[in-house]
Write a protein that holds these residues in place. Sequence first.
Motif, short mmCIF file in Angstrom:
data_model
loop_
_atom_site.label_atom_id
_atom_site.label_comp_id
_atom_site.label_asym_id
_atom_site.label_seq_id
_atom_site.Cartn_x
_atom_site.Cartn_y
_atom_site.Cartn_z
N LYS A 74 0.87 -1.34 -0.09
CA LYS A 74 0.07 0.07 -0.04
C LYS A 74 0.89 1.36 0.05
O LYS A 74 0.31 2.32 -0.37
CB LYS A 74 -1.01 -0.01 1.17
CG LYS A 74 -2.02 -1.20 1.13
CD LYS A 74 -2.99 -1.32 2.40
CE LYS A 74 -2.33 -2.00 3.19
NZ LYS A 74 -3.44 -2.62 4.24
N LEU A 75 2.05 1.30 0.35
CA LEU A 75 2.96 2.46 0.40
C LEU A 75 4.30 1.99 -0.03
O LEU A 75 4.97 0.86 0.73
CB LEU A 75 2.95 3.12 1.90
CG LEU A 75 3.93 4.03 1.84
CD1 LEU A 75 3.60 5.40 1.17
CD2 LEU A 75 4.28 4.42 3.42
N LEU A 76 5.12 2.61 -1.04
CA LEU A 76 6.29 1.97 -1.22
C LEU A 76 7.21 3.29 -1.19
O LEU A 76 6.89 4.47 -1.54
CB LEU A 76 6.48 1.79 -2.64
CG LEU A 76 5.52 0.27 -2.84
CD1 LEU A 76 5.55 -0.13 -4.51
CD2 LEU A 76 6.05 -0.80 -2.07
N VAL A 77 8.33 3.23 -0.70
CA VAL A 77 9.47 4.32 -0.60
C VAL A 77 10.44 3.90 -1.30
O VAL A 77 11.33 3.05 -1.21
CB VAL A 77 9.88 4.62 1.06
CG1 VAL A 77 10.81 5.53 1.10
CG2 VAL A 77 8.50 4.86 1.86
N PHE A 78 10.94 4.76 -2.26
CA PHE A 78 11.99 4.48 -3.26
C PHE A 78 13.09 4.95 -2.84
O PHE A 78 13.23 6.42 -2.76
CB PHE A 78 11.43 4.65 -4.53
CG PHE A 78 10.46 3.83 -5.46
CD1 PHE A 78 10.91 2.85 -6.18
CD2 PHE A 78 9.17 4.25 -5.16
CE1 PHE A 78 9.85 2.11 -6.70
CE2 PHE A 78 8.23 3.55 -5.64
CZ PHE A 78 8.40 2.32 -6.68
N LYS A 79 14.28 4.25 -2.50
CA LYS A 79 15.41 4.78 -1.84
C LYS A 79 16.50 4.74 -3.01
O LYS A 79 16.58 4.08 -4.05
CB LYS A 79 15.76 3.96 -0.57
CG LYS A 79 14.78 3.71 0.38
CD LYS A 79 14.43 5.11 0.94
CE LYS A 79 15.66 5.54 1.83
NZ LYS A 79 15.27 6.82 2.74
N GLU A 80 17.61 5.65 -2.73
CA GLU A 80 18.82 5.59 -3.49
C GLU A 80 18.68 5.91 -4.91
O GLU A 80 19.26 5.51 -5.57
CB GLU A 80 19.59 4.26 -3.27
CG GLU A 80 19.95 3.73 -1.71
CD GLU A 80 20.69 2.54 -1.56
OE1 GLU A 80 20.70 1.89 -2.72
OE2 GLU A 80 21.17 2.31 -0.75
N GLN A 81 17.67 6.92 -5.02
CA GLN A 81 17.41 7.30 -6.48
C GLN A 81 18.82 8.02 -7.02
O GLN A 81 19.14 9.11 -6.36
CB GLN A 81 16.12 8.20 -6.77
CG GLN A 81 14.92 7.43 -6.24
CD GLN A 81 14.89 6.21 -7.41
OE1 GLN A 81 14.49 6.56 -8.67
NE2 GLN A 81 14.64 5.13 -6.93
N PRO A 82 19.46 7.62 -8.03
CA PRO A 82 20.39 8.40 -8.59
C PRO A 82 20.34 9.76 -8.78
O PRO A 82 21.30 10.65 -8.85
CB PRO A 82 20.76 7.58 -9.71
CG PRO A 82 19.85 6.87 -10.10
CD PRO A 82 18.94 6.52 -9.05
#
Length: 411
Positions: A74-82
């Motif tokens: 239900k919730l996604l957190v996208f980490k380490e975006q370049p």
Amino acid sequence: MSTTTETVLDGYNDETSSILLRSDPKETSNGRVIPIKHPVSSKVDFGAEVYGIDLNNFNDADFDLIHDALHRHKLLVFKEQPAMLEPQQQYKLTSRFDPDNTSGGFAHGVDPYLTTHNGVDIYGTPSRPAIPDQPQVHILGRGKLPDNHYGFPPDFEMKTVDHVKFHAPPHIPDDEREKGASRFYQWHWDGSLYNIPPPRVGCLLAVRTPKGPNVTVRWDDGTGTEMQVAPGATAMVAGSRALELLDDETRNIVMHSKIEYAPHTFKWMSTARSTRLGHTLETEGFEIPLDQLPAWSKDKICIYPMVWTNPLTGEKSLQVHGQGAFKLYLKSSSDGEETIVDDLAEVRAFMHKIMRPVLSPENIYAHNHQEQDVILWYNRALWHSITEFPKSYGPRIMHQCNVAASDHPSG
């Protein structure tokens, strides 16, 4: 980790997940989905972090993984975006959840004209301007935009919303707010509540985040309840948890009942005042009379079930917007007698009854935004609210995308 390409959902692991995909067998995803570990005292059971996917360059296999993980978590957190997510890619990601949607319009309709800079017209409002190159992506927050920010004028400053302008008094005094006393502004899911179907998903990019110690969110409802959150956090609760917390009789009613939302809902309520918890409106007779609203028609009125079903998992969620509620159609069984409630005081009393139980600290996840991170949430299963923070903490600049869906919720 790479993924294979067979049947959706097979091979899903709740610790670190890999999902067998629908995509071209030549494509794979290196995405890793790791559920958020909440404190032992928390009752929150949603949310996951995603690693290994560059949202500026995602492929079909990446999207299949994202699609299935979002419906489960239900919730996604996208980490380490370049790099910062580009508005065009943010729109591409968000709109792809609704392949039947051919209009691709902003979920609240057409924006008004705001200003012109270097010959480019900019639309929106001072608290929600649209990015000219991708008008479904809006800028939210408070403070000055970065220099040369997608065609905006130099020193363009975002105007925030705050509880003093919206909530009924007593308000938190300015000196206490500057020391970190905060409130939930408005508990809601995104949608216009009139004519336009609410988005399936919402997407938020953190461009600039405030810097300072945690703030103290006050309920100010006589209970003395407070909660420590990061400055500028987005608070969220699950509609499934809200449904679970109801007593058996009330849960049975909401499972079979509907809400009618006011025509031009946000215009109608623009002169009214919120309760201090931000979940309903005070009944003071301040709403704009229906005959003084812009032209409206009955066939565009939104009447939605109180409980919505996740199409992938079958999970049911209480999805209600307490401030826009205009009329209730209550039933205790599918073939039972229907009771219509059209007195606003009674409507709001019922909304308080079904919304207030979940609005306790142990059920709330307050997401601490980190610059360049992206969050994606399933708008048809979560409620959310912004939280206030001292101006001295600096700017909060976010890019939000939500797209009107091709369908209205049907339960």
